[in-house]
Design an enzyme around this catalytic site. Structure first.
Site, short mmCIF file in Angstrom:
data_model
loop_
_atom_site.label_atom_id
_atom_site.label_comp_id
_atom_site.label_asym_id
_atom_site.label_seq_id
_atom_site.Cartn_x
_atom_site.Cartn_y
_atom_site.Cartn_z
N ARG A 124 2.99 -63.83 56.91
CA ARG A 124 2.30 -62.64 56.39
C ARG A 124 3.02 -61.34 56.76
O ARG A 124 2.67 -60.28 56.28
CB ARG A 124 0.86 -62.59 56.90
CG ARG A 124 0.07 -63.81 56.45
CD ARG A 124 -1.35 -63.48 56.12
NE ARG A 124 -2.12 -62.93 57.23
CZ ARG A 124 -3.43 -62.75 57.17
NH1 ARG A 124 -4.10 -63.06 56.07
NH2 ARG A 124 -4.07 -62.25 58.20
N LYS A 132 6.49 -60.83 56.57
CA LYS A 132 7.89 -61.00 56.17
C LYS A 132 8.63 -59.65 56.17
O LYS A 132 9.81 -59.57 56.47
CB LYS A 132 7.97 -61.64 54.78
CG LYS A 132 8.06 -63.15 54.84
CD LYS A 132 9.42 -63.55 55.32
CE LYS A 132 9.66 -64.98 55.65
NZ LYS A 132 8.65 -65.88 55.90
N CYS A 167 -15.50 -32.21 83.72
CA CYS A 167 -15.18 -33.62 84.02
C CYS A 167 -15.84 -34.05 85.32
O CYS A 167 -15.64 -33.44 86.37
CB CYS A 167 -13.66 -33.78 84.12
SG CYS A 167 -13.17 -35.38 84.77
N CYS A 187 -13.12 -34.89 88.16
CA CYS A 187 -12.21 -33.90 88.74
C CYS A 187 -12.69 -33.47 90.14
O CYS A 187 -13.89 -33.51 90.43
CB CYS A 187 -12.12 -32.67 87.82
SG CYS A 187 -10.87 -32.83 86.51
N HIS A 219 -6.25 -34.03 86.09
CA HIS A 219 -6.98 -34.53 84.93
C HIS A 219 -6.04 -34.92 83.78
O HIS A 219 -6.40 -35.75 82.94
CB HIS A 219 -7.93 -33.41 84.47
CG HIS A 219 -8.85 -33.78 83.36
ND1 HIS A 219 -10.05 -34.43 83.56
CD2 HIS A 219 -8.76 -33.58 82.01
CE1 HIS A 219 -10.66 -34.63 82.40
NE2 HIS A 219 -9.90 -34.12 81.43
N ASN A 251 -9.95 -49.15 81.49
CA ASN A 251 -10.14 -48.96 80.05
C ASN A 251 -9.54 -47.62 79.72
O ASN A 251 -10.00 -46.60 80.23
CB ASN A 251 -11.63 -48.92 79.68
CG ASN A 251 -12.26 -50.28 79.72
OD1 ASN A 251 -11.60 -51.29 79.48
ND2 ASN A 251 -13.54 -50.32 80.02
N SER A 308 -14.99 -43.18 78.30
CA SER A 308 -15.67 -41.94 77.96
C SER A 308 -14.98 -40.73 78.55
O SER A 308 -15.26 -39.60 78.16
CB SER A 308 -17.12 -42.01 78.45
OG SER A 308 -17.14 -42.40 79.81
N HIS A 324 -9.91 -38.64 82.33
CA HIS A 324 -9.39 -38.49 83.69
C HIS A 324 -8.81 -39.84 84.14
O HIS A 324 -9.46 -40.86 84.00
CB HIS A 324 -10.51 -38.03 84.63
CG HIS A 324 -9.98 -37.52 85.94
ND1 HIS A 324 -9.97 -36.19 86.27
CD2 HIS A 324 -9.40 -38.18 86.98
CE1 HIS A 324 -9.42 -36.05 87.46
NE2 HIS A 324 -9.06 -37.23 87.91
N HIS A 331 -8.35 -42.98 85.76
CA HIS A 331 -9.17 -43.74 86.71
C HIS A 331 -9.29 -45.18 86.27
O HIS A 331 -8.99 -45.53 85.13
CB HIS A 331 -10.58 -43.12 86.81
CG HIS A 331 -11.44 -43.35 85.61
ND1 HIS A 331 -11.25 -42.69 84.40
CD2 HIS A 331 -12.50 -44.19 85.40
CE1 HIS A 331 -12.16 -43.09 83.53
NE2 HIS A 331 -12.92 -44.01 84.09
N GLN A 367 -11.85 -48.94 87.19
CA GLN A 367 -13.09 -49.40 87.79
C GLN A 367 -12.83 -50.68 88.57
O GLN A 367 -11.88 -51.41 88.30
CB GLN A 367 -14.13 -49.70 86.71
CG GLN A 367 -14.52 -48.48 85.90
CD GLN A 367 -15.70 -48.79 85.01
OE1 GLN A 367 -16.77 -49.21 85.49
NE2 GLN A 367 -15.53 -48.61 83.71
N GLU A 374 -9.00 -69.62 83.94
CA GLU A 374 -7.60 -69.55 84.37
C GLU A 374 -7.38 -70.25 85.71
O GLU A 374 -6.33 -70.88 85.92
CB GLU A 374 -7.16 -68.08 84.44
CG GLU A 374 -7.16 -67.41 83.08
CD GLU A 374 -6.46 -66.06 83.07
OE1 GLU A 374 -6.00 -65.61 84.14
OE2 GLU A 374 -6.36 -65.46 81.98
N HIS A 432 -5.72 -60.34 87.66
CA HIS A 432 -6.36 -61.57 88.09
C HIS A 432 -5.77 -61.99 89.43
O HIS A 432 -4.57 -62.24 89.54
CB HIS A 432 -6.20 -62.67 87.03
CG HIS A 432 -7.17 -62.52 85.89
ND1 HIS A 432 -6.90 -62.90 84.60
CD2 HIS A 432 -8.43 -62.00 85.89
CE1 HIS A 432 -7.97 -62.63 83.84
NE2 HIS A 432 -8.89 -62.08 84.60
#
Ligand code: ZN
Ligand code: ZN
Ligand code: ZN
Length: 346
Positions: A26, A28, A50, A53, A113, A153, A161, A164, A166, A168, A182, A281
């Protein structure tokens, strides 16, 4: 004659035991280098609105300190909480629920930031790597924590959202789904073949190099043979390590280096900030050795062929198996061609 570059086929992800369908016929057409205007948007170094900050107000009455390096705090809207009463629900095998305790934290990479991993210098990223290692140990040592998930993310497309810089950390009582798959595969591979799945895989990839994006002395970034997302990347270490805290001094700096290089290539692909979910991981923190577990990073970016066209997992992909058109080899070639100087700095 069957040809992976011509014919539809499926590829096995030996880490999860799952298959991805590849449809090279698909695509090519040669790569359509979209001539887009570079996204020159530069954010302010400090944003009074923010909540990440330095010195700014967060949820409730909390204020960030006027931090100058890496800054960590418990997430004000934690998905997992440490104090949950003992309990479970079980109706036969059909309604099953269990208490899940955990700790959620936020790690600000920089007080600035406007920066991103792709535009931070290696020594500043190295400070973040040290903090990740520290968090893995500190959270993993809690008796009720078996897994420490560090993830970033990036970009509104990934639901981030706040721009800045960062990430998690969600540390959980139980091993989440993906690591369960895994770890099982790595353990079974070790029992069957004696070696390590990712050590053996990396040696094969490095011998052939068609999916390798970039390397340094300690790490290799590649588009895995079984990648689902068009520009999916894994970073795998040359040495067998179960977790970040096992990295030596030079290795940590090398990890910072490869993170900068991969994220810079990503931004240079469509001359725009490249969205992704990225994470590591590592071996479980349940007190067992898990000597078969090999630390690695996954990058899952949704973009397909421009800064705005994204891949959705829909139809056959959510009901059946994921599918891709551009082959992992084509994606790796494209990423390999890109500069490691950020387009905003060149
Ligand atoms: Zn900020
Ligand atoms: Zn290994
Ligand atoms: Zn993984």
């Amino acid at each position: 004659m069957f040809d992976l570059n011509e014919h539809s086929h499926r590829r096995l992800n030996p880490l999860t035991g799952e298959w991805v369908i590849v449809s090279p016929h698909r695509t090519k057409r040669p790569w359509q280098g979209q001539t887009e205007q570079p996204n020159q948007t530069v954010l302010p170094e400090y944003d009074p609105e923010c909540y990440l900050c330095p010195g700014n107000k967060r949820a409730g009455d909390k204020h960030n300190p006027k931090y100058s390096g890496v800054f960590v705090f418990d997430n004000d809207f934690a998905a997992l909480q440490p104090n949950v009463p003992e309990g479970s629900l079980r109706v036969g095998d059909l309604f099953v629920a269990e208490r899940e305790r955990g700790v959620s934290r936020v790690v600000c990479f920089s007080p600035n930031h406007s920066v991103t991993l792709s535009r931070m210098n290696v020594s500043d990223i190295r400070s973040v790597v040290d903090e990740w290692a520290h968090q893995y140990i500190e959270l993993g040592e809690k008796p009720f924590i078996d897994h420490v998930q560090i993830f970033e993310n990036r970009g509104e497309m990934m639901g981030a959202s706040n721009p800045h810089p960062h990430c998690q950390i969600w540390a959980s009582e139980n091993e989440p789904n993906e690591p369960v798959k895994e770890l099982r595969s790595q353990r079974e591979y070790h029992e069957k073949n004696g070696g390590c799945l990712l050590c053996d895989y990396l040696r094969l990839e490095q011998a052939n190099a068609e999916r390798v994006v970039c390397e340094n002395e300690y790490f290799c970034a590649l588009v895995p043979f079984w990648a689902i997302y068009p520009f999916e990347v894994m970073i795998i270490g040359n040495s067998h390590r179960g977790s970040l805290d096992q990295f030596g001094d030079e290795e940590r700096t090398a990890f910072a280096d490869i993170l900068r290089r991969v994220t810079t290539r990503y931004d240079n692909l469509f001359l725009a900030p490249f969205p992704y979910s990225m994470g590591f991981h590592q071996k479980p923190t349940d007190g067992n050795e898990h000597e078969y577990a090999h630390f690695h990073a996954h990058f899952y970016p949704p973009l397909l062929r421009s800064a705005t066209v994204r891949k959705f997992l829909v139809g056959f992909e959510i009901l059946g198996s994921p599918q891709r058109d551009i082959t992992p080899e084509m994606a790796a070639t494209k990423l390999r061609e890109l500069s490691e100087t950020h387009y905003l700095d060149s």
